[in-house]
Motif scaffolding. Structure first.
Motif, PDB file in Angstrom:
ATOM      1  N   PRO A 282       0.695  -1.211  -0.083  1.00  0.00           N
ATOM      2  CA  PRO A 282       0.004   0.146   0.200  1.00  0.00           C
ATOM      3  C   PRO A 282       0.995   1.362   0.116  1.00  0.00           C
ATOM      4  O   PRO A 282       1.968   1.386   0.364  1.00  0.00           O
ATOM      5  N   ALA A 283       0.214   2.309  -0.457  1.00  0.00           N
ATOM      6  CA  ALA A 283       0.997   3.680  -0.544  1.00  0.00           C
ATOM      7  C   ALA A 283       0.975   4.084   0.968  1.00  0.00           C
ATOM      8  O   ALA A 283       0.013   4.174   1.807  1.00  0.00           O
ATOM      9  N   ILE A 284       1.806   4.802   1.499  1.00  0.00           N
ATOM     10  CA  ILE A 284       1.939   5.115   2.792  1.00  0.00           C
ATOM     11  C   ILE A 284       2.630   6.722   2.811  1.00  0.00           C
ATOM     12  O   ILE A 284       3.549   6.970   2.215  1.00  0.00           O
ATOM     13  N   VAL A 285       1.634   7.370   3.290  1.00  0.00           N
ATOM     14  CA  VAL A 285       1.955   8.901   3.425  1.00  0.00           C
ATOM     15  C   VAL A 285       3.164   9.076   4.275  1.00  0.00           C
ATOM     16  O   VAL A 285       2.916   9.096   5.470  1.00  0.00           O
ATOM     17  N   PRO A 286       4.352   9.665   3.823  1.00  0.00           N
ATOM     18  CA  PRO A 286       5.315  10.075   4.971  1.00  0.00           C
ATOM     19  C   PRO A 286       4.946  11.039   5.785  1.00  0.00           C
ATOM     20  O   PRO A 286       4.114  12.062   5.571  1.00  0.00           O
ATOM     21  N   ARG A 287       5.716  11.218   7.015  1.00  0.00           N
ATOM     22  CA  ARG A 287       5.331  12.091   8.001  1.00  0.00           C
ATOM     23  C   ARG A 287       5.476  13.584   7.664  1.00  0.00           C
ATOM     24  O   ARG A 287       4.733  14.442   7.818  1.00  0.00           O
ATOM     25  N   CYS A 288       6.374  13.854   6.655  1.00  0.00           N
ATOM     26  CA  CYS A 288       6.634  15.202   5.982  1.00  0.00           C
ATOM     27  C   CYS A 288       5.480  15.842   5.530  1.00  0.00           C
ATOM     28  O   CYS A 288       5.074  17.134   5.298  1.00  0.00           O
ATOM     29  N   ARG A 363       5.412   6.326  13.662  1.00  0.00           N
ATOM     30  CA  ARG A 363       6.910   5.940  13.793  1.00  0.00           C
ATOM     31  C   ARG A 363       7.272   5.190  12.814  1.00  0.00           C
ATOM     32  O   ARG A 363       8.594   4.930  12.584  1.00  0.00           O
ATOM     33  N   GLY A 364       6.620   4.273  12.038  1.00  0.00           N
ATOM     34  CA  GLY A 364       7.162   3.628  10.805  1.00  0.00           C
ATOM     35  C   GLY A 364       7.521   2.296  11.141  1.00  0.00           C
ATOM     36  O   GLY A 364       7.482   1.721  12.276  1.00  0.00           O
ATOM     37  N   TRP A 365       8.488   1.756   9.911  1.00  0.00           N
ATOM     38  CA  TRP A 365       8.876   0.518  10.211  1.00  0.00           C
ATOM     39  C   TRP A 365      10.024   0.175  11.195  1.00  0.00           C
ATOM     40  O   TRP A 365      10.331  -0.872  11.778  1.00  0.00           O
ATOM     41  N   GLY A 379       6.136  -5.381  18.659  1.00  0.00           N
ATOM     42  CA  GLY A 379       5.079  -5.636  17.542  1.00  0.00           C
ATOM     43  C   GLY A 379       5.074  -4.232  17.033  1.00  0.00           C
ATOM     44  O   GLY A 379       5.165  -3.165  17.559  1.00  0.00           O
ATOM     45  N   TYR A 380       4.194  -4.112  15.821  1.00  0.00           N
ATOM     46  CA  TYR A 380       3.846  -2.767  15.212  1.00  0.00           C
ATOM     47  C   TYR A 380       2.474  -2.574  15.670  1.00  0.00           C
ATOM     48  O   TYR A 380       1.492  -3.429  15.928  1.00  0.00           O
ATOM     49  N   GLY A 381       2.165  -1.072  15.921  1.00  0.00           N
ATOM     50  CA  GLY A 381       0.905  -0.831  16.381  1.00  0.00           C
ATOM     51  C   GLY A 381       0.405  -0.236  15.216  1.00  0.00           C
ATOM     52  O   GLY A 381       0.544   1.135  14.615  1.00  0.00           O
ATOM     53  N   VAL A 382      -0.970  -0.455  14.920  1.00  0.00           N
ATOM     54  CA  VAL A 382      -1.614  -0.127  13.650  1.00  0.00           C
ATOM     55  C   VAL A 382      -3.141   0.445  14.130  1.00  0.00           C
ATOM     56  O   VAL A 382      -3.724  -0.461  14.637  1.00  0.00           O
TER      57      VAL A 382
END
Length: 448
Positions: A282-288, A363-365, A379-382
């Motif tokens: 999927p496309a992930i919108v970056p923080r900036c 916080r990303g990957w 783990g990742y929090g989604v």
């Protein structure tokens, strides 16, 4: 100059399509005259570009200057010819308008030149030449040349003027991939049913003021391109394009020591990588792009691959966000709350799920979050934007995580193959992610 926004382009196209313009060709032909599709493969398919006409009277000096700048192709800096679309994605105009030109010519029954081997003109002018070339150049560089990406960021999403890449450039930054996929989709559409270009672009991208309540079609580009193309078709077309480039004088040298088996191998790798990065993931919108404040302190790195995923809902904001403007605003509000009220270093979640078709980078990957007390490094929090106690997220938003983010995380080595998936309530005293969403994730792969 007008903002480098798709709305500015639509206004320019509208003015050029008005009755009293003094350029005889179509808007895509004008784009090609300005340098929009000037590579050897593009010339083989569409012919030599027309001469640059004098500035059209229907455009202001600033509009003409912007259009000229956006279409002046610079192979060393492909990110210069890009605009921001209302859905928050960035799109290169060159491949978009080249695909549209092929679609219009097909609808009009224009005789495309016969090239050997035969190639699909729509893919040739949008994606296969640049994709094949990128992977061809990388084979000499012992794997240290970037073949795809990166994403980038605008200086100001309300008045976008300067776009900066977020890493080492490749011939296909994300904006070029977006423009190419859109060029294929809109070209295929026009070949069946020609409509005025300004209407087509407005219908596909929506308008920038975010008044729409629903997602624009552009936010479905990855799924739609995947359905239309399929990895087999892309691989075939890249291989055919490389064989064409082998006989064109400007590119002969590039391919003189590449045997037929190697052409097939390059095409397979190129199609596979492109499909993984731009169709399956999927496309992930970056923080900036959502306007994140800096992290406070020093982030702690995660040790990948992780073994778990924790699903949350934001609860507040309680309404799902359906536009880039709304989702970006929600991200800033949650980061403020997490930093200023909770005293955390940053927004707590690894990723946040909008109902606009996009994931948003928290916080990303790579960095430990603050989402599931006692388990943040495991783990990742989604988190889904909204309150899902009594209702479910849209089916598209469910599929975005279940069918795209999680399999993508496994394939790219960020998540163990046999990961476990849990709701936040299983890890601590909370109702999160709400009863409805919790019952939904009980059916997902990896749930324990």
């Amino acid at each position: 100059l007008p903002p480098r926004h798709m709305d500015s382009v639509v206004r320019i196209v509208e003015a050029l399509e008005s009755t009293d313009h003094d350029f005889t060709g179509t808007v895509p032909e004008l784009a090609r005259a300005l340098g929009g599709c000037s590579t050897p493969g593009c010339r083989a398919v569409l012919g030599e570009p027309p001469d640059v006409p004098p500035a059209p009277r229907t455009l202001s000096r600033e509009q003409w200057l912007l259009f000229t700048q956006l279409l002046h192709q610079d192979a060393a800096a492909p990110e210069r010819g890009v605009v921001l679309a209302p859905d928050g994605s960035t799109v290169a105009l060159g491949p978009l308008l080249a695909g549209i030109e092929v679609g219009l010519k097909r609808a009009a029954g224009w005789p495309f030149p016969t090239v050997e081997p035969p190639i699909d003109a729509l893919y040739a002018v949008t994606i296969t030449e640049v994709l094949g070339t990128s992977f061809l150049l990388a084979r000499d560089g012992a794997g240290n040349r970037t073949t795809l990406g990166p994403d980038g960021c605008w200086d100001d999403v309300d008045d976008p003027q300067n776009y900066t890449l977020l890493g080492p450039p490749s011939p296909i930054p994300d904006a070029v991939a977006n423009g190419a996929m859109d060029g294929v989709l809109l070209g295929a559409h026009l070949a069946q049913a020609p409509v005025p270009l300004a209407d087509l672009l407005r219908g596909y991208y929506g308008t920038g003021n975010g008044t729409e309540k629903e997602r624009p079609p552009s936010s479905y580009r990855r799924q739609d391109f995947g359905v239309l193309t399929g990895p087999g078709k892309l691989e075939e077309e890249v291989a055919a394009m490389l064989r064409v480039l082998r006989v064109l004088p400007p590119t002969q040298e590039l391919l003189e020591d590449v045997g037929p088996e190697e052409v097939v191998a390059i095409a397979r790798q190129a199609a596979q990588d492109f499909t993984e990065v731009y169709v399956e993931c999927p496309a992930i919108v970056p923080r900036c792009m959502w306007g994140a404040r800096p992290y406070r302190g020093t982030p702690k790195p995660l040790t990948l691959p992780l073994g778990s995923v924790y699903i949350h809902h934001t609860f507040i904001p309680s309404a799902p966000c359906r536009t880039f403007t709304a989702c970006a605003g929600d991200m800033r509000a949650m980061q403020r709350f997490h930093q200023d009220t909770r005293g955390w270093d940053d927004i707590g979640y690894s990723f946040v799920v909008g109902s606009d078709g996009y994931l948003y980078q928290g916080r990303g990957w790579h960095w430990v979050g603050a989402h599931t007390k006692g388990y943040n490094s495991k783990g990742y929090g989604v988190s889904y934007v909204g309150d899902f106690s009594a209702t479910l997220p849209d089916p598209d938003a469910i599929a975005l995580v279940r069918d795209r983010l999680l399999p993508c995380a496994v394939r790219t080595g960020r998540l163990h193959r046999n990961y476990t998936l849990r709701g936040h309530r299983q890890m601590g005293r909370t109702d999160c992610p709400g009863n409805s969403l919790f019952h939904e994730i009980e059916t997902w792969h990896g749930f324990e």
